[in-house]
Design a protein around this motif. Structure first.
Motif, PDB file in Angstrom:
ATOM      1  N   LEU A 284      75.019 -44.416  30.406  1.00 23.24           N
ATOM      2  CA  LEU A 284      76.016 -43.582  29.747  1.00 23.24           C
ATOM      3  C   LEU A 284      77.358 -44.303  29.588  1.00 23.24           C
ATOM      4  O   LEU A 284      78.012 -44.188  28.552  1.00 23.24           O
ATOM      5  N   SER A 285      77.767 -45.049  30.628  1.00 25.58           N
ATOM      6  CA  SER A 285      79.050 -45.738  30.524  1.00 25.58           C
ATOM      7  C   SER A 285      79.003 -46.820  29.451  1.00 25.58           C
ATOM      8  O   SER A 285      79.994 -47.048  28.739  1.00 25.58           O
TER       9      SER A 285
ATOM     10  N   SER B 244      79.096 -45.155  26.038  1.00 24.32           N
ATOM     11  CA  SER B 244      80.429 -44.602  25.774  1.00 24.32           C
ATOM     12  C   SER B 244      81.367 -45.640  25.193  1.00 24.32           C
ATOM     13  O   SER B 244      82.308 -45.297  24.456  1.00 24.32           O
TER      14      SER B 244
ATOM     15  N   TRP C 268      82.720 -45.878  21.502  1.00 20.66           N
ATOM     16  CA  TRP C 268      83.703 -44.983  20.910  1.00 20.66           C
ATOM     17  C   TRP C 268      85.037 -44.929  21.646  1.00 20.66           C
ATOM     18  O   TRP C 268      85.984 -44.331  21.139  1.00 20.66           O
ATOM     19  N   VAL C 269      85.118 -45.473  22.835  1.00 19.77           N
ATOM     20  CA  VAL C 269      86.383 -45.442  23.568  1.00 19.77           C
ATOM     21  C   VAL C 269      86.839 -46.864  23.855  1.00 19.77           C
ATOM     22  O   VAL C 269      86.045 -47.811  23.806  1.00 19.77           O
TER      23      VAL C 269
ATOM     24  N   GLY D 289      87.522 -46.017  28.909  1.00 17.55           N
ATOM     25  CA  GLY D 289      86.211 -46.006  29.546  1.00 17.55           C
ATOM     26  C   GLY D 289      86.280 -46.361  31.014  1.00 17.55           C
ATOM     27  O   GLY D 289      85.682 -45.676  31.863  1.00 17.55           O
TER      28      GLY D 289
ATOM     29  N   GLN E 108      85.346 -40.296  19.528  1.00 14.34           N
ATOM     30  CA  GLN E 108      85.953 -40.690  20.791  1.00 14.34           C
ATOM     31  C   GLN E 108      85.766 -39.620  21.858  1.00 14.34           C
ATOM     32  O   GLN E 108      85.679 -39.928  23.045  1.00 14.34           O
TER      33      GLN E 108
ATOM     34  N   GLY F  79      82.445 -40.325  23.370  1.00 17.01           N
ATOM     35  CA  GLY F  79      82.534 -41.431  24.308  1.00 17.01           C
ATOM     36  C   GLY F  79      83.178 -41.031  25.615  1.00 17.01           C
ATOM     37  O   GLY F  79      82.705 -41.405  26.699  1.00 17.01           O
ATOM     38  N   ALA F  80      84.255 -40.264  25.545  1.00 18.03           N
ATOM     39  CA  ALA F  80      84.928 -39.806  26.757  1.00 18.03           C
ATOM     40  C   ALA F  80      84.017 -38.905  27.583  1.00 18.03           C
ATOM     41  O   ALA F  80      83.973 -38.999  28.815  1.00 18.03           O
TER      42      ALA F  80
ATOM     43  N   LEU G  52      80.740 -38.960  27.663  1.00 16.64           N
ATOM     44  CA  LEU G  52      79.689 -39.771  28.271  1.00 16.64           C
ATOM     45  C   LEU G  52      80.215 -40.519  29.496  1.00 16.64           C
ATOM     46  O   LEU G  52      79.530 -40.593  30.526  1.00 16.64           O
ATOM     47  N   ALA G  53      81.425 -41.072  29.390  1.00 21.02           N
ATOM     48  CA  ALA G  53      82.003 -41.796  30.522  1.00 21.02           C
ATOM     49  C   ALA G  53      82.241 -40.862  31.706  1.00 21.02           C
ATOM     50  O   ALA G  53      81.942 -41.203  32.856  1.00 21.02           O
TER      51      ALA G  53
ATOM     52  N   THR H 274      80.676 -38.015  32.246  1.00 22.20           N
ATOM     53  CA  THR H 274      79.357 -37.595  32.735  1.00 22.20           C
ATOM     54  C   THR H 274      78.754 -38.656  33.633  1.00 22.20           C
ATOM     55  O   THR H 274      78.137 -38.345  34.661  1.00 22.20           O
TER      56      THR H 274
END
Length: 317
Positions: A108-109, A112, A115-116, A121, A174, A177-178, A180-181, A183
């Motif tokens: 996930l990181s 992410s 987009w970030v 991230g 974004q 992405g945020a 996912l990071a 999570t």
């Protein structure tokens, strides 16, 4: 890579040789040097991953690097005399740790990062100790004290500052992405609390199995669904991929173990807060990312909260 794996390595230090008592001064300096190598190596992986994502998909890239690194770590473990055999009773816990510590955390990181920015991230991912402190309350009955609540407030304030600026639209990619990071950090924290008992494996063996088992599904999923194009790989991206495989997922673990043999786990864990700071600064230099007042304030708030959370965890343990 991750605090959960790192904590398990700390528990397995009994299998490693202790530093000679008569040479504590030089051993301490060597431990600091190893710690700095680890922090710099892991920090540079953040902009390196950004470079790779310009030409290759995230899961395939991370999965391939992890599988190769796991095989190399297994060879190192065997050469050091560490058994690669996993006790049958420990297999379910090993699979669970591989899921939360590697597959979810790294997967996930890494996704992410499409987009970030590196600053966003890295800071979001490194809120993990704050969430772990929060989960420990209902699961382990470890009610946060005033220090714990302050850590949570500071950490959340940092996240709000980071996500509340004009540079990050919560309605666009974004925001994905945020999410996912965050999570990744939250799932890792939950896994840390639920799987608190160390695995009965030597340090390098434990890491090799977790990285391998966690990255193999990424590699398979990436090959099946992401369809990477070999011709799209550029020399710079290839160099970043080789770097990610050899250093952050290989050599840095060896230097981390060496540091833990010579320094306290508390010192080593707190020093890892250098990773998001150095990662952000390296992204400014290598990628031209901006570092404004919002990022600096978010960094100060978030890392202050993480520092307090780490201190509370050490007191509780």
């Amino acid at each position: 890579m991750s605090d959960r794996i790192l904590s398990e390595e700390e528990a397995g230090l009994g299998s490693l040789n202790a530093a000679p008592a008569q040479d504590k001064g030089s051993q301490h300096l060597l431990g600091i040097a190893c710690l700095l190598v680890t922090a710099v190596g892991w920090a540079l992986n953040w902009p390196g991953m950004k470079i790779i994502l310009h030409v290759w998909p995230p899961l395939f890239s991370r999965g391939m690097a992890g599988v190769v690194a796991a095989l190399a770590l297994a060879v190192v473990a065997a050469l050091r005399g560490q058994s690669l055999k996993v006790p049958r009773a420990a297999i379910p816990r090993l699979l669970a740790a591989s899921l939360t510590n590697v597959l979810v955390w790294m997967g996930l990181s890494t996704v992410s990062m499409r987009w970030v920015s590196v600053a966003e991230g890295a800071l979001l991912v490194y809120t993990m100790p704050i969430w772990a402190s929060l989960f420990a309350w209902p699961i382990l009955g470890a009610k946060p004290n005033a220090r714990g609540f302050l850590a949570l407030v500071l950490g959340l304030a940092g996240v709000v500052v980071l996500l509340g600026g004009s540079g990050l639209s919560l309605s666009g990619d974004q925001a994905v992405g945020a999410a996912l990071a965050l999570t990744a950090a939250i799932c890792f924290a939950l896994g840390t609390v639920l799987n608190g008992k160390p695995l009965p494996l030597p340090p390098i063996t434990s890491t090799a199995w977790q990285v391998g088992l966690g990255c193999l599904p990424m590699l398979v999923a990436g090959a099946l669904f992401e369809h990477p194009h070999l011709r799209a790989m550029t020399p710079v991206a290839l160099g970043s991929l080789v770097y990610m495989t050899v250093f952050p997922m290989g050599i840095c673990y060896l230097t981390w173990f060496a540091a833990l043999r010579r320094l306290s786990a508390a010192t080593a864990s707190t020093a890892m807060l250098l990773v998001p700071v150095l990662g952000t600064l390296s992204a400014v230099l290598l990628l031209g990312e901006t570092l404004g007042l919002r990022e600096i304030l978010a960094m100060l708030l978030t890392l202050s909260g993480v520092t307090l959370a780490l201190g509370r965890s050490r007191s509780a343990s």
